[in-house]
Design an enzyme around this catalytic site. Structure first.
Site, mmCIF file in Angstrom:
data_model
loop_
_atom_site.group_PDB
_atom_site.id
_atom_site.type_symbol
_atom_site.label_atom_id
_atom_site.label_comp_id
_atom_site.label_asym_id
_atom_site.label_seq_id
_atom_site.Cartn_x
_atom_site.Cartn_y
_atom_site.Cartn_z
ATOM 1 C CB THR A 318 -1.010 -0.066 1.177
ATOM 2 O OG1 THR A 318 -1.894 1.038 1.083
ATOM 3 C CG2 THR A 318 -0.345 -0.054 2.534
ATOM 4 C CE LYS A 322 -1.565 0.629 -3.542
ATOM 5 N NZ LYS A 322 -2.944 0.985 -3.793
ATOM 6 C CG ASP A 359 -5.422 -1.211 -5.717
ATOM 7 O OD1 ASP A 359 -5.899 -1.795 -4.733
ATOM 8 O OD2 ASP A 359 -4.399 -0.501 -5.670
ATOM 9 N N GLY A 396 -2.130 6.061 -8.415
ATOM 10 C CA GLY A 396 -2.204 4.608 -8.541
ATOM 11 C C GLY A 396 -3.634 4.126 -8.705
ATOM 12 C CG ASN A 416 -4.812 14.433 -11.336
ATOM 13 O OD1 ASN A 416 -5.286 14.129 -10.234
ATOM 14 N ND2 ASN A 416 -3.510 14.497 -11.555
ATOM 15 N NE ARG A 421 0.615 11.947 -11.458
ATOM 16 C CZ ARG A 421 0.472 11.437 -10.251
ATOM 17 N NH1 ARG A 421 0.208 12.238 -9.221
ATOM 18 N NH2 ARG A 421 0.582 10.155 -10.026
ATOM 19 C CG MET A 458 -8.658 9.288 3.775
ATOM 20 S SD MET A 458 -7.367 8.565 2.734
ATOM 21 C CE MET A 458 -5.914 9.169 3.515
HETATM 22 P P1 NAP Z 1 -1.642 8.503 -5.196
HETATM 23 O O1 NAP Z 1 -1.022 7.607 -6.197
HETATM 24 O O2 NAP Z 1 -0.770 9.260 -4.276
HETATM 25 O O3 NAP Z 1 -2.580 9.532 -5.992
HETATM 26 C C1 NAP Z 1 -3.247 10.563 -5.333
HETATM 27 C C2 NAP Z 1 -4.193 11.288 -6.292
HETATM 28 O O4 NAP Z 1 -4.960 12.179 -5.504
HETATM 29 C C3 NAP Z 1 -3.470 12.113 -7.345
HETATM 30 O O5 NAP Z 1 -4.232 12.125 -8.507
HETATM 31 C C4 NAP Z 1 -3.455 13.498 -6.693
HETATM 32 O O6 NAP Z 1 -3.407 14.555 -7.642
HETATM 33 C C5 NAP Z 1 -4.778 13.526 -6.012
HETATM 34 N N1 NAP Z 1 -4.832 14.435 -4.876
HETATM 35 C C6 NAP Z 1 -4.246 14.256 -3.679
HETATM 36 N N2 NAP Z 1 -4.545 15.288 -2.876
HETATM 37 C C7 NAP Z 1 -5.339 16.127 -3.590
HETATM 38 C C8 NAP Z 1 -5.967 17.351 -3.317
HETATM 39 N N3 NAP Z 1 -5.828 17.951 -2.123
HETATM 40 N N4 NAP Z 1 -6.710 17.940 -4.268
HETATM 41 C C9 NAP Z 1 -6.858 17.344 -5.490
HETATM 42 N N5 NAP Z 1 -6.285 16.169 -5.803
HETATM 43 C C10 NAP Z 1 -5.525 15.572 -4.868
HETATM 44 O O7 NAP Z 1 -2.630 7.682 -4.236
HETATM 45 P P2 NAP Z 1 -3.536 6.403 -4.615
HETATM 46 O O8 NAP Z 1 -2.808 5.168 -4.260
HETATM 47 O O9 NAP Z 1 -4.045 6.562 -5.990
HETATM 48 O O10 NAP Z 1 -4.715 6.549 -3.543
HETATM 49 C C11 NAP Z 1 -5.678 7.569 -3.696
HETATM 50 C C12 NAP Z 1 -6.862 7.331 -2.757
HETATM 51 O O11 NAP Z 1 -7.464 6.071 -3.058
HETATM 52 C C13 NAP Z 1 -6.470 7.263 -1.289
HETATM 53 O O12 NAP Z 1 -7.445 7.913 -0.531
HETATM 54 C C14 NAP Z 1 -6.468 5.770 -0.987
HETATM 55 O O13 NAP Z 1 -6.765 5.501 0.377
HETATM 56 C C15 NAP Z 1 -7.585 5.295 -1.892
HETATM 57 N N6 NAP Z 1 -7.416 3.880 -2.229
HETATM 58 C C16 NAP Z 1 -8.419 3.038 -1.818
HETATM 59 C C17 NAP Z 1 -8.322 1.693 -2.085
HETATM 60 C C18 NAP Z 1 -9.423 0.775 -1.631
HETATM 61 O O14 NAP Z 1 -9.222 -0.446 -1.549
HETATM 62 N N7 NAP Z 1 -10.586 1.322 -1.337
HETATM 63 C C19 NAP Z 1 -7.210 1.172 -2.784
HETATM 64 C C20 NAP Z 1 -6.229 2.066 -3.209
HETATM 65 C C21 NAP Z 1 -6.347 3.424 -2.927
HETATM 66 P P3 NAP Z 1 -2.021 15.104 -8.264
HETATM 67 O O15 NAP Z 1 -1.661 14.182 -9.373
HETATM 68 O O16 NAP Z 1 -2.360 16.452 -8.716
HETATM 69 O O17 NAP Z 1 -1.015 15.096 -7.146
#
Ligand code: NAP
Length: 584
Positions: A318, A322, A359, A396, A416, A421, A458
């Site tokens: 996680t 990843k 995922d 991710g 986004n 991106r 979150m």
């Molecule tokens: P990640 O790779 O770090 O990507 C984060 C994404 O969120 C990016 O697109 C980022 O935009 C955007 N972001 C973050 N903060 C923001 C803000 N304040 N305003 C606008 N956009 C914002 O993380 P990830 O692994 O994809 O995870 C993202 C979410 O999905 C998390 O909350 C995680 O807990 C959830 N998730 C859930 C599961 C499940 O099983 N339910 C599985 C995986 C992930 P930028 O590109 O502009 O930085």
């Protein structure tokens, strides 16, 4: 030689190093010890009863924590009719304890406990040599076992230093050696497993601190004589201690042995993960000798190198590892390559790592199920075909959603914060990109699907949503990857606007089931843990009972035992019990 006994990598970092050693007698079961930290004798006696009820094998009486402890009056009371074997520990201040009297009076407590027939006394290495000699030279018969202990509150010394200290400990004439270090990094725990595995007598070995948690959970596998579990949260006697209920109910340490295969979730942070409850229940129901533990990792490659052992077989990965997992894996399935993230790693018998991404499967199957259950799609193989699928986020989870939607023949739009991106992701799936602030006015048609994959909403920022409520009227179904809280602001708004909602928890279960299949190598039996009977341990009027419920029924009723529910069941009642103890 059993390959699980091969401690390759445990004496240092790197896949090449090898050390083979003799293991302790595997028939000896690791004991569970509850440290009792009450401030009065009366409360400690009550805690002793609770410790017995909790299923512990031994209780440690931390008499240094009892205010105004009077050994002559109090020790006989504590040792009379005890429901469990006990360790008497008047821990010295210079060893991290609280004993306030003189060193002489402290040693008198130990002498008295020995004479009164305490099951164990704990003597610190610094004073053990002379003290044990004196005790033995009195010629009195005693069944009391002497534990010689040594605590390092700052770090884990080198293998060589640990070895030298343990030799000194055995030379004191004690019966059991207890060597406790502090883990600054999870790989420090390998040294603890190493000395436990090569011990020449009963040895307790633990690494304190959050990074040392697995030393406590896996102690039985590596031949530890005993592991500690707190009576309930808040009653820990050392940092990083799990509760006795976690040890018994979640990690099943009583049935763990050296052949137990280890799985876990790698992340930082990781202790909030529901994975351990979910996977361990599945393993239990399928009667598999496997355990799933939280792995708080600071350096992904270092961890994977040190723990590249045949018995550390599979990992969920996680945030934030990843992409590191994708780079490290020797082979990666195509979908994970395209998505650019690996959330599941399985170690092959060759020692190579195979990477997957579940995922995508987890999220898309949850969304499809939402469409079918709400009547928005029939039992069509591809209910997303032709639908406009808007993904918010390009990290991710966003990539997994966009890729999965494209695979299911949806028309993909990516919004986004970082537009570049969004564009890159949209191009890779043949879709379209828009700016995040265009989203509220984006209504080319009705009946669209919206999937949030940003962390907006979150905990703790639970009132935030990535899109204005009014804009949600154009969507037939809204999915949020965020699962803490389960009902995010986005999902509340969507429900008010009449959309079908699907929570990130559904995705979590979906991706976990897919991982479970890789971990158990039971492709045809994905439903097995779901249909198997699940036993949820819970408390009722101070006694532990077992509630048997079908996983299917639990799922249908939205009651799949996640760690929060499970933890609440355990801890609320435990706290009530302990509060009771404090009132008496
Ligand atoms: P990640 O790779 O770090 O990507 C984060 C994404 O969120 C990016 O697109 C980022 O935009 C955007 N972001 C973050 N903060 C923001 C803000 N304040 N305003 C606008 N956009 C914002 O993380 P990830 O692994 O994809 O995870 C993202 C979410 O999905 C998390 O909350 C995680 O807990 C959830 N998730 C859930 C599961 C499940 O099983 N339910 C599985 C995986 C992930 P930028 O590109 O502009 O930085």
């Amino acid at each position: 030689m059993n390959e699980l006994l091969d401690l390759k990598g445990f004496s240092g970092i790197g896949r090449g190093r090898e050390k083979k050693v003799a293991l302790m007698d595997p028939s000896k079961q690791c004991l569970i010890c509850v440290p009792l930290t009450a401030k009065t004798v009366k409360k400690m006696l009550f805690q002793l009863e609770l410790a017995k009820e909790s299923g512990a094998d031994v209780a440690e009486l931390r008499v240094d924590l009892i205010s105004g402890f009077d050994a002559a009056a109090d020790l006989p009371v504590l040792l009379k009719d005890k429901p469990l074997p006990v360790i008497v520990t008047p821990r010295a201040k210079w060893e991290g304890g609280e004993y306030k009297g003189s060193e002489e009076s402290r040693q008198d407590i130990l002498r008295m406990a020995y004479d009164l027939g305490a099951d164990y006394i704990d003597v610190e290495l610094k004073v053990a040599g002379g003290f044990i000699q004196e005790l033995r030279s009195r010629g009195k018969d005693s069944t009391t076992k002497i534990i010689v202990s040594n605590h390092n509150w700052d770090f884990t010394p080198s293998d060589e230093e640990i070895h030298a200290t343990i030799e000194q400990m055995w030379a004191t004439g004690g019966d059991i050696v207890k060597y406790v270090t502090t883990a600054q990094d999870i790989t420090d725990v390998a040294q603890v497993f190493h000395f436990l595995s090569e011990s020449k007598g009963p040895t307790i070995g633990l690494a304190m601190g959050p990074a040392g948690m697995i030393s406590r959970l896996l102690a039985p596998k590596f031949g530890g004589y005993l592991t500690f579990g707190a009576l309930c949260k808040g009653q820990e006697s050392a940092p990083g201690q799990p509760t006795v209920q976690d040890l018994i109910e979640v990690y099943r340490v009583k049935s763990m042995d050296r052949d137990t295969m280890v799985y876990g979730v790698i992340g930082k942070p990781v202790y909030h993960s529901k994975g351990p409850v979910l996977h361990n229940k599945g393993f239990e129901e399928l009667n598999l000798n496997k355990v799933y533990v939280p792995l708080l990792v600071d350096d992904f490659n270092k961890f994977m190198n040190v723990f590249n052992r045949p018995d550390f077989h599979g990992f969920s990965v996680t945030i934030p590892y990843k992409e590191d997992a994708l780079k490290l894996c020797d082979r990666v399935e195509n979908a994970a390559k395209i998505i650019g993230a690996v959330n599941t790693v399985v170690r092959e018998t060759t020692g190579e790592y195979q990477g997957y991404n579940t995922d995508c499967e987890g999220a898309l199957s949850a969304i499809e199920k939402g469409l079918r259950h709400s009547g928005l799609a029939n039992n069509d193989e591809t209910p997303l075909k032709g639908k406009l699928f808007v993904v918010i986020g390009a990290g991710g989870a966003g990539k997994a959603l966009a890729y999965g939607a494209k695979e299911r023949h949806a028309r993909v739009v990516v919004a986004n914060r970082n537009y570049e991106r969004a564009k890159a992701l949209a191009e890779s799936v043949g879709g379209k990109a828009i700016e995040l602030d265009q989203l509220s006015d984006f209504r080319p048609e009705t009946g669209m699907i919206l999937a949030n994959s940003t962390s907006i909403g979150m905990e703790p920022e639970v009132t935030r949503s990535p899109i204005h409520k009014d804009a949600l009227s154009a969507y037939a179904l809204v999915f949020d990857a965020v699962y803490t809280p389960k009902q995010t602001q986005l999902l509340k708004d969507a429900a008010e606007m009449g959309a079908v909602t699907v929570s990130g928890e559904e995705m979590f279960y979906g991706q976990a089931f897919a991982q479970f299949r890789y971990f158990t190598d039971l492709p045809g039996k994905l439903r097995a843990p779901v249909s198997a009977q699940c036993s949820i341990g819970t408390y009722s009027r101070g006694r532990m009972i077992s509630t048997r419920l079908g996983f299917d029924k639990l799922l249908q009723r939205g009651l799949y035992p996640n760690s929060a529910q499970f933890g609440m069941l355990m801890d609320k009642s435990q706290v009530q019990l302990v509060n009771l103890a404090f009132r008496c």
